[in-house]
Scaffold this motif. Structure first.
Motif, PDB file in Angstrom:
ATOM      1  N   GLY A 121       0.569  -1.410  -0.172  1.00  0.00           N
ATOM      2  CA  GLY A 121      -0.021   0.050   0.153  1.00  0.00           C
ATOM      3  C   GLY A 121       0.839   1.217   0.226  1.00  0.00           C
ATOM      4  O   GLY A 121       0.500   2.136  -0.951  1.00  0.00           O
ATOM      5  N   TRP A 122       1.699   1.337   0.809  1.00  0.00           N
ATOM      6  CA  TRP A 122       2.765   2.607   0.965  1.00  0.00           C
ATOM      7  C   TRP A 122       3.562   2.655  -0.386  1.00  0.00           C
ATOM      8  O   TRP A 122       3.538   3.707  -0.910  1.00  0.00           O
ATOM      9  CB  TRP A 122       3.555   2.471   2.198  1.00  0.00           C
ATOM     10  CG  TRP A 122       3.207   2.902   3.100  1.00  0.00           C
ATOM     11  CD1 TRP A 122       2.553   1.968   4.250  1.00  0.00           C
ATOM     12  CD2 TRP A 122       2.730   4.331   4.029  1.00  0.00           C
ATOM     13  NE1 TRP A 122       2.238   2.787   5.523  1.00  0.00           N
ATOM     14  CE2 TRP A 122       2.314   4.214   5.189  1.00  0.00           C
ATOM     15  CE3 TRP A 122       3.263   5.448   3.528  1.00  0.00           C
ATOM     16  CZ2 TRP A 122       2.125   5.088   5.920  1.00  0.00           C
ATOM     17  CZ3 TRP A 122       3.115   6.549   4.226  1.00  0.00           C
ATOM     18  CH2 TRP A 122       2.423   6.210   5.504  1.00  0.00           C
ATOM     19  N   ILE A 123       3.865   1.615  -0.898  1.00  0.00           N
ATOM     20  CA  ILE A 123       4.952   1.687  -1.989  1.00  0.00           C
ATOM     21  C   ILE A 123       4.050   2.007  -3.239  1.00  0.00           C
ATOM     22  O   ILE A 123       4.327   3.140  -3.982  1.00  0.00           O
ATOM     23  CB  ILE A 123       5.982   0.273  -2.111  1.00  0.00           C
ATOM     24  CG1 ILE A 123       7.029   0.818  -0.715  1.00  0.00           C
ATOM     25  CG2 ILE A 123       6.846   0.724  -3.555  1.00  0.00           C
ATOM     26  CD1 ILE A 123       7.989  -0.571  -0.697  1.00  0.00           C
ATOM     27  N   CYS A 124       3.367   1.066  -3.797  1.00  0.00           N
ATOM     28  CA  CYS A 124       2.767   0.881  -4.946  1.00  0.00           C
ATOM     29  C   CYS A 124       1.635   2.254  -4.889  1.00  0.00           C
ATOM     30  O   CYS A 124       1.300   2.862  -5.737  1.00  0.00           O
ATOM     31  CB  CYS A 124       2.111  -0.370  -5.229  1.00  0.00           C
ATOM     32  SG  CYS A 124       3.451  -1.432  -5.547  1.00  0.00           S
ATOM     33  N   GLY A 125       0.874   1.935  -3.857  1.00  0.00           N
ATOM     34  CA  GLY A 125      -0.424   2.922  -3.833  1.00  0.00           C
ATOM     35  C   GLY A 125      -0.099   4.364  -3.276  1.00  0.00           C
ATOM     36  O   GLY A 125      -0.619   5.221  -3.738  1.00  0.00           O
ATOM     37  N   GLY A 126       0.897   4.456  -2.445  1.00  0.00           N
ATOM     38  CA  GLY A 126       1.096   5.873  -1.998  1.00  0.00           C
ATOM     39  C   GLY A 126       2.414   6.454  -2.717  1.00  0.00           C
ATOM     40  O   GLY A 126       1.991   7.354  -3.430  1.00  0.00           O
ATOM     41  N   ILE A 127       3.512   6.189  -2.734  1.00  0.00           N
ATOM     42  CA  ILE A 127       4.615   6.621  -3.403  1.00  0.00           C
ATOM     43  C   ILE A 127       4.369   6.706  -4.936  1.00  0.00           C
ATOM     44  O   ILE A 127       4.770   7.616  -5.455  1.00  0.00           O
ATOM     45  CB  ILE A 127       6.067   5.976  -3.179  1.00  0.00           C
ATOM     46  CG1 ILE A 127       6.476   6.167  -1.660  1.00  0.00           C
ATOM     47  CG2 ILE A 127       7.254   6.234  -4.138  1.00  0.00           C
ATOM     48  CD1 ILE A 127       7.723   5.378  -1.181  1.00  0.00           C
ATOM     49  N   GLU A 164       1.689   5.968  -6.512  1.00  0.00           N
ATOM     50  CA  GLU A 164       0.333   6.658  -6.939  1.00  0.00           C
ATOM     51  C   GLU A 164      -0.539   5.660  -7.771  1.00  0.00           C
ATOM     52  O   GLU A 164      -1.048   6.110  -8.647  1.00  0.00           O
ATOM     53  CB  GLU A 164       0.386   7.924  -7.408  1.00  0.00           C
ATOM     54  CG  GLU A 164       0.846   8.957  -6.341  1.00  0.00           C
ATOM     55  CD  GLU A 164       1.028  10.274  -6.839  1.00  0.00           C
ATOM     56  OE1 GLU A 164       0.857  10.528  -7.955  1.00  0.00           O
ATOM     57  OE2 GLU A 164       1.320  11.185  -5.948  1.00  0.00           O
ATOM     58  N   GLN A 165      -0.248   4.170  -7.861  1.00  0.00           N
ATOM     59  CA  GLN A 165      -0.865   3.447  -8.615  1.00  0.00           C
ATOM     60  C   GLN A 165      -2.248   3.032  -7.979  1.00  0.00           C
ATOM     61  O   GLN A 165      -2.334   2.849  -6.784  1.00  0.00           O
ATOM     62  CB  GLN A 165      -0.081   2.009  -8.851  1.00  0.00           C
ATOM     63  CG  GLN A 165       1.288   2.244  -9.543  1.00  0.00           C
ATOM     64  CD  GLN A 165       2.387   1.173  -9.496  1.00  0.00           C
ATOM     65  OE1 GLN A 165       1.669  -0.068  -9.015  1.00  0.00           O
ATOM     66  NE2 GLN A 165       3.184   1.075 -10.017  1.00  0.00           N
ATOM     67  N   ALA A 166      -3.125   2.416  -9.039  1.00  0.00           N
ATOM     68  CA  ALA A 166      -4.369   2.079  -8.473  1.00  0.00           C
ATOM     69  C   ALA A 166      -3.713   0.545  -7.833  1.00  0.00           C
ATOM     70  O   ALA A 166      -3.135  -0.197  -8.477  1.00  0.00           O
ATOM     71  CB  ALA A 166      -5.405   1.732  -9.422  1.00  0.00           C
ATOM     72  N   ILE A 167      -4.394   0.264  -6.757  1.00  0.00           N
ATOM     73  CA  ILE A 167      -4.044  -1.012  -6.252  1.00  0.00           C
ATOM     74  C   ILE A 167      -4.910  -1.865  -5.613  1.00  0.00           C
ATOM     75  O   ILE A 167      -6.243  -1.300  -5.427  1.00  0.00           O
ATOM     76  CB  ILE A 167      -2.927  -0.770  -4.896  1.00  0.00           C
ATOM     77  CG1 ILE A 167      -3.525   0.130  -3.822  1.00  0.00           C
ATOM     78  CG2 ILE A 167      -1.626  -0.156  -5.436  1.00  0.00           C
ATOM     79  CD1 ILE A 167      -2.806   0.036  -2.638  1.00  0.00           C
ATOM     80  N   GLU A 193       4.046 -12.724  -3.084  1.00  0.00           N
ATOM     81  CA  GLU A 193       4.959 -12.724  -4.212  1.00  0.00           C
ATOM     82  C   GLU A 193       4.346 -11.641  -5.460  1.00  0.00           C
ATOM     83  O   GLU A 193       5.283 -11.023  -5.878  1.00  0.00           O
ATOM     84  CB  GLU A 193       4.860 -14.378  -4.694  1.00  0.00           C
ATOM     85  CG  GLU A 193       5.620 -15.028  -3.968  1.00  0.00           C
ATOM     86  CD  GLU A 193       5.225 -16.577  -4.168  1.00  0.00           C
ATOM     87  OE1 GLU A 193       4.615 -16.827  -5.121  1.00  0.00           O
ATOM     88  OE2 GLU A 193       6.003 -17.503  -3.577  1.00  0.00           O
ATOM     89  N   ARG A 194       3.057 -11.702  -5.136  1.00  0.00           N
ATOM     90  CA  ARG A 194       2.281 -10.785  -6.219  1.00  0.00           C
ATOM     91  C   ARG A 194       2.870  -9.404  -6.030  1.00  0.00           C
ATOM     92  O   ARG A 194       3.350  -8.500  -6.856  1.00  0.00           O
ATOM     93  CB  ARG A 194       1.048 -10.835  -6.512  1.00  0.00           C
ATOM     94  CG  ARG A 194       0.185  -9.886  -7.442  1.00  0.00           C
ATOM     95  CD  ARG A 194      -1.097  -9.811  -7.313  1.00  0.00           C
ATOM     96  NE  ARG A 194      -1.888  -9.679  -6.285  1.00  0.00           N
ATOM     97  CZ  ARG A 194      -2.145  -8.403  -5.874  1.00  0.00           C
ATOM     98  NH1 ARG A 194      -1.959  -7.325  -6.512  1.00  0.00           N
ATOM     99  NH2 ARG A 194      -2.978  -8.117  -4.651  1.00  0.00           N
ATOM    100  N   CYS A 195       2.704  -8.930  -4.653  1.00  0.00           N
ATOM    101  CA  CYS A 195       3.099  -7.623  -4.485  1.00  0.00           C
ATOM    102  C   CYS A 195       4.333  -7.198  -4.470  1.00  0.00           C
ATOM    103  O   CYS A 195       4.816  -6.190  -4.939  1.00  0.00           O
ATOM    104  CB  CYS A 195       2.611  -7.241  -2.943  1.00  0.00           C
ATOM    105  SG  CYS A 195       0.650  -7.509  -2.759  1.00  0.00           S
ATOM    106  N   HIS A 196       5.412  -8.332  -4.118  1.00  0.00           N
ATOM    107  CA  HIS A 196       6.744  -8.203  -4.230  1.00  0.00           C
ATOM    108  C   HIS A 196       7.162  -8.021  -5.949  1.00  0.00           C
ATOM    109  O   HIS A 196       7.903  -6.978  -6.108  1.00  0.00           O
ATOM    110  CB  HIS A 196       7.550  -9.551  -3.887  1.00  0.00           C
ATOM    111  CG  HIS A 196       9.151  -9.325  -3.969  1.00  0.00           C
ATOM    112  ND1 HIS A 196       9.499  -9.988  -5.235  1.00  0.00           N
ATOM    113  CD2 HIS A 196       9.935  -8.868  -3.200  1.00  0.00           C
ATOM    114  CE1 HIS A 196      10.927  -9.773  -5.024  1.00  0.00           C
ATOM    115  NE2 HIS A 196      11.230  -9.171  -4.040  1.00  0.00           N
ATOM    116  N   ALA A 197       6.553  -8.515  -6.661  1.00  0.00           N
ATOM    117  CA  ALA A 197       6.770  -8.454  -8.109  1.00  0.00           C
ATOM    118  C   ALA A 197       6.529  -7.130  -8.618  1.00  0.00           C
ATOM    119  O   ALA A 197       7.272  -6.483  -9.521  1.00  0.00           O
ATOM    120  CB  ALA A 197       6.062  -9.528  -8.952  1.00  0.00           C
ATOM    121  N   GLU A 198       5.450  -6.635  -7.950  1.00  0.00           N
ATOM    122  CA  GLU A 198       5.237  -5.295  -8.373  1.00  0.00           C
ATOM    123  C   GLU A 198       6.071  -4.169  -7.981  1.00  0.00           C
ATOM    124  O   GLU A 198       6.214  -3.191  -8.594  1.00  0.00           O
ATOM    125  CB  GLU A 198       3.757  -4.990  -8.067  1.00  0.00           C
ATOM    126  CG  GLU A 198       2.839  -5.676  -9.014  1.00  0.00           C
ATOM    127  CD  GLU A 198       1.217  -5.389  -8.749  1.00  0.00           C
ATOM    128  OE1 GLU A 198       0.938  -4.228  -8.446  1.00  0.00           O
ATOM    129  OE2 GLU A 198       0.257  -6.174  -8.694  1.00  0.00           O
TER     130      GLU A 198
END
Length: 165
Positions: free
Chosen positions: A51-57, A59-62, A81-86
């Protein structure tokens, strides 16, 4: 900083492996402190990092499923694993120019809070280590040896395709 993320990812995988040796009842039993449960704590660690990296920093739809939709060790492993890959490509491409960039967090009260990217990443490292300590205490309470939290002697790879083994 990257080495500490790799440390956290490796230890998280080891905790998920550890969970395979514990009954579902123990994984979901209410405990004192923190989130209060073994398996939901691992879910929380993954969801917060993502949430913090993909959604926050970034600014991707997560899409973070509710715990009830991924309430097994295997499903949380797959989510991790899915989140790590993103999020891993962002961390592997980290450079000093990102340290002071500002991300705006919206609090639960709807207030805007600015945080630097560097501050957020250091928070995430500390957040996971904190919860791993709670898992260690709970493991001992049920008479099982916890996963080692020792950083010394661990091997990491700074390659973009790194996956904890």
């Amino acid at each position: 900083m990257l080495k500490l993320f790799e440390y956290n990812w490796q230890v998280r995988k080891e905790w998920l492996d550890w969970c395979e040796t514990v009954s579902r009842e123990e994984l979901l039993k209410k405990r004192t402190g923190g989130i209060g449960y073994l398996l939901p704590t691992l879910y929380h660690i993954v969801a917060v990092e993502y949430g913090w990296i993909c959604g926050g920093i970034q600014e991707q739809a997560i899409n973070i499923p509710e715990f009830g939709d991924v309430a097994s060790v295997q499903q949380i492993r797959e989510l991790s694993e899915r989140c790590h890959a993103e999020l891993a490509p962002f961390l592997y491409n980290w450079n000093d120019s990102l340290e002071e960039r500002i991300m705006i967090d919206i609090t639960d009260e709807g207030e805007e809070e600015p945080h630097t990217y560097g501050e957020v990443l250091r928070h995430l490292i500390a957040h996971e280590i904190h919860h791993i300590g709670q898992l260690s205490v709970w493991a001992r309470e049920i008479g099982k040896e916890p996963v080692s939290a020792n950083l010394v002697g661990r091997v990491f790879s700074s390659h973009p395709d790194y996956r904890p083994s």
